[in-house]
Design an enzyme around this catalytic site. Structure first.
Site, PDB file in Angstrom:
ATOM      1  N   LYS A  78     -13.515  -1.163   6.383  1.00 44.24           N
ATOM      2  CA  LYS A  78     -14.070  -2.015   5.562  1.00 44.24           C
ATOM      3  C   LYS A  78     -15.172  -2.957   6.138  1.00 44.24           C
ATOM      4  O   LYS A  78     -16.410  -3.158   5.679  1.00 44.24           O
ATOM      5  CB  LYS A  78     -13.083  -2.958   4.748  1.00 44.24           C
ATOM      6  CG  LYS A  78     -11.903  -2.044   4.787  1.00 44.24           C
ATOM      7  CD  LYS A  78     -11.563  -1.148   3.642  1.00 44.24           C
ATOM      8  CE  LYS A  78     -10.372  -0.471   3.760  1.00 44.24           C
ATOM      9  NZ  LYS A  78     -10.142   0.542   2.759  1.00 44.24           N
TER      10      LYS A  78
ATOM     11  N   TRP B 250       0.793  -1.201   0.087  1.00 43.24           N
ATOM     12  CA  TRP B 250      -0.172  -0.106  -0.028  1.00 43.24           C
ATOM     13  C   TRP B 250       0.898   1.369  -0.020  1.00 43.24           C
ATOM     14  O   TRP B 250       1.735   1.304   0.859  1.00 43.24           O
ATOM     15  CB  TRP B 250      -0.871  -0.093   1.290  1.00 43.24           C
ATOM     16  CG  TRP B 250      -2.001   0.873   1.461  1.00 43.24           C
ATOM     17  CD1 TRP B 250      -2.833   1.488   0.303  1.00 43.24           C
ATOM     18  CD2 TRP B 250      -2.177   1.629   2.385  1.00 43.24           C
ATOM     19  NE1 TRP B 250      -3.442   2.329   0.983  1.00 43.24           N
ATOM     20  CE2 TRP B 250      -3.151   2.714   2.216  1.00 43.24           C
ATOM     21  CE3 TRP B 250      -1.653   1.890   3.909  1.00 43.24           C
ATOM     22  CZ2 TRP B 250      -3.848   3.406   3.320  1.00 43.24           C
ATOM     23  CZ3 TRP B 250      -2.202   2.618   4.832  1.00 43.24           C
ATOM     24  CH2 TRP B 250      -3.036   3.635   4.477  1.00 43.24           C
TER      25      TRP B 250
ATOM     26  N   ASP C 164      -0.461  -6.205   9.518  1.00 42.42           N
ATOM     27  CA  ASP C 164      -1.510  -5.180   9.107  1.00 42.42           C
ATOM     28  C   ASP C 164      -2.669  -5.883   8.922  1.00 42.42           C
ATOM     29  O   ASP C 164      -2.679  -6.968   7.657  1.00 42.42           O
ATOM     30  CB  ASP C 164      -1.247  -4.346   7.829  1.00 42.42           C
ATOM     31  CG  ASP C 164      -2.107  -3.083   7.697  1.00 42.42           C
ATOM     32  OD1 ASP C 164      -3.171  -3.254   8.391  1.00 42.42           O
ATOM     33  OD2 ASP C 164      -1.747  -2.208   6.613  1.00 42.42           O
TER      34      ASP C 164
HETATM   35  C1  LMR Z   1      -7.060   1.807  -0.413  1.00 44.25           C
HETATM   36  O1  LMR Z   1      -5.994   1.258  -0.507  1.00 44.25           O
HETATM   37  O2  LMR Z   1      -7.519   2.108  -1.405  1.00 44.25           O
HETATM   38  C2  LMR Z   1      -7.647   2.029   0.845  1.00 44.25           C
HETATM   39  O3  LMR Z   1      -6.938   1.317   1.893  1.00 44.25           O
HETATM   40  C3  LMR Z   1      -8.027   3.430   1.138  1.00 44.25           C
HETATM   41  C4  LMR Z   1      -6.979   4.299   1.392  1.00 44.25           C
HETATM   42  O4  LMR Z   1      -6.915   4.763   2.346  1.00 44.25           O
HETATM   43  O5  LMR Z   1      -5.939   4.170   0.638  1.00 44.25           O
END
Ligand code: LMR
Length: 398
Positions: free
Chosen positions: A247, A132, A212
């Protein structure tokens, strides 16, 4: 003197920025597969019925808006810790594990980052490649040394051997961030045998895992998704886990999450928690109350909890059906095999394997929005429009 004269503009957030671009697109056939939010058959992000019922009770029963403490709502923390670690968790029974409420899963990650920076100086953190994007910036902003271990190769396949090989060479004592389930951005999860092997390396290198856990219930089920977390919690004396209710409870904007700590004994747990409360005081003082009160009401009430689990199961099953449906919709274009991984991946996201150029064409020519890395939010799809998406993919792919 102009105080702000030297300030340059930075690019917008790669994920949240897509929401704005999508909103500004006048094409009625536009499709939003960007930010990770679940959408139902009407294209709406619903408030679960269990959440609405809990909110109604709260409106009636809430007697004060005074501060909640540094660790947040005690009932929320107790029930969430059970949800994550299991009601029969040895660490909970031995009172050497507890949750601190945070503003969302991102708040939990930031609290963990500052805890590592303040209390474990010199430790680096290792992230999956890819991960992420906010993991990258959040830990760097907290001043940690950030490294990467391979996860998905150029062929868009999970590469467990390369992952283990790199983990086996990490500096002793460093922190390794692992995605419990529904890996973001790829959707490729480790199998149980893989997790066992990761655990052995973690033990051998004396690494500190930070797990996570943002998508509990979106992979294979509430309990199934917690399998690796519980494996690690039972095998290791020390562990950090970040949990998000965005979520699975549909509480995105309420910013509801927690940082769970497992420590060697009760005394050490309290030492760590004193540090967390002190760090949090300088970040957000005390966490916001509403979302956590909703979650606590649901988890503490058998009827509401059963209703919530049904609703969560329905969301998960819908996403799984959309994955399968997209692969089928690609079949007439001769692309079902090429994109078969979409049905194998878990959670909201699919690393489609589309290139940045193909993603750009999808957006410019077909108003299909996904993250530049090729990540598509399958949970944002609409079963009626799978053919439309499949045709667009086929066109940019040829
Ligand atoms: C995402 O990856 O789209 C979600 O976790 C929302 C975010 O805050 O990025």
């Amino acid at each position: 003197m102009r105080h702000f004269g030297q300030i340059a503009r930075v690019p917008g957030d790669p994920i949240l920025g897509l929401m704005e671009a999508f909103a500004a697109d006048a094409n009625p056939a536009k499709l939003d597969l960007g930010v990770g939010v679940y959408k139902d058959a009407r294209g709406l992000t619903p408030i679960p019925r269990a959440v609405k019922l809990a909110e109604q009770r709260l409106v009636e029963g809430e007697t004060s808006k005074s501060y909640i403490g540094g660790h947040g709502d005690a009932l929320f923390s107790a029930r969430l810790a059970e949800l994550v670690l299991g009601a029969a968790s040895p660490a909970l029974a031995e009172q050497r594990a507890a949750a601190s409420q945070t503003p969302g899963g991102t708040g939990a990650l930031r609290l963990a980052a500052d805890f590592i920076g303040h209390c474990l100086p010199g430790r680096g953190i290792w992230l999956s490649d890819p991960t992420w994007p906010i993991h990258e910036t959040l830990f760097a902003e907290a001043g940690l040394r950030v490294g990467h271990y391979p996860y998905v190769g150029a062929d868009n396949r999970l590469d467990v051997e390369a992952m283990l090989e790199t983990l086996g060479r990490l500096p002793q004592g460093d922190v390794v961030l692992l995605h419990a389930c529904c890996h973001n951005p790829t959707g490729f999860d480790l199998g149980q045998d893989d997790w066992q092997r990761v655990l052995e390396v973690v033990k051998a290198r004396e690494l500190l895992p930070l797990i996570d856990f943002a998508y509990q219930g979106f992979g294979d089920g509430l309990e199934q998704d917690a399998w690796a977390v519980r494996l690690f919690a039972e095998a290791l004396p020390e562990l950090l886990i970040t949990s998000s209710c965005s979520k699975n409870f549909g509480l995105y904007r309420e910013r509801t999450g927690a940082l769970l700590v497992c420590a060697a004994d009760t005394g050490k747990l309290q030492d760590v928690r004193s540090q967390l409360a002190s760090i949090a005081r300088n970040l957000w003082s005390t966490p916001p109350a509403h979302g956590a009160a909703v979650v606590a009401s649901i988890l503490d009430d058998d009827e509401l909890k059963a209703l919530w689990i049904d609703e969560l199961d329905a969301m998960r099953q819908r996403v799984a059906a959309l994955r399968q449906g997209l692969v089928e919709a690609l079949r007439p274009h001769g692309l079902a095999e090429r994109f078969a991984h979409i049905a194998v991946q878990r959670g909201m996201f699919s690393y489609t394997g589309l290139s940045p150029r193909q993603v750009q064409r999808l957006r410019e020519e077909y108003s299909v929005y996904m993250v530049g890395s090729g990540r598509a939010n399958v949970a944002g799809l609409d079963a009626q429009r799978l053919d439309q998406l499949a045709s667009a993919i086929a066109r940019v792919f040829s």
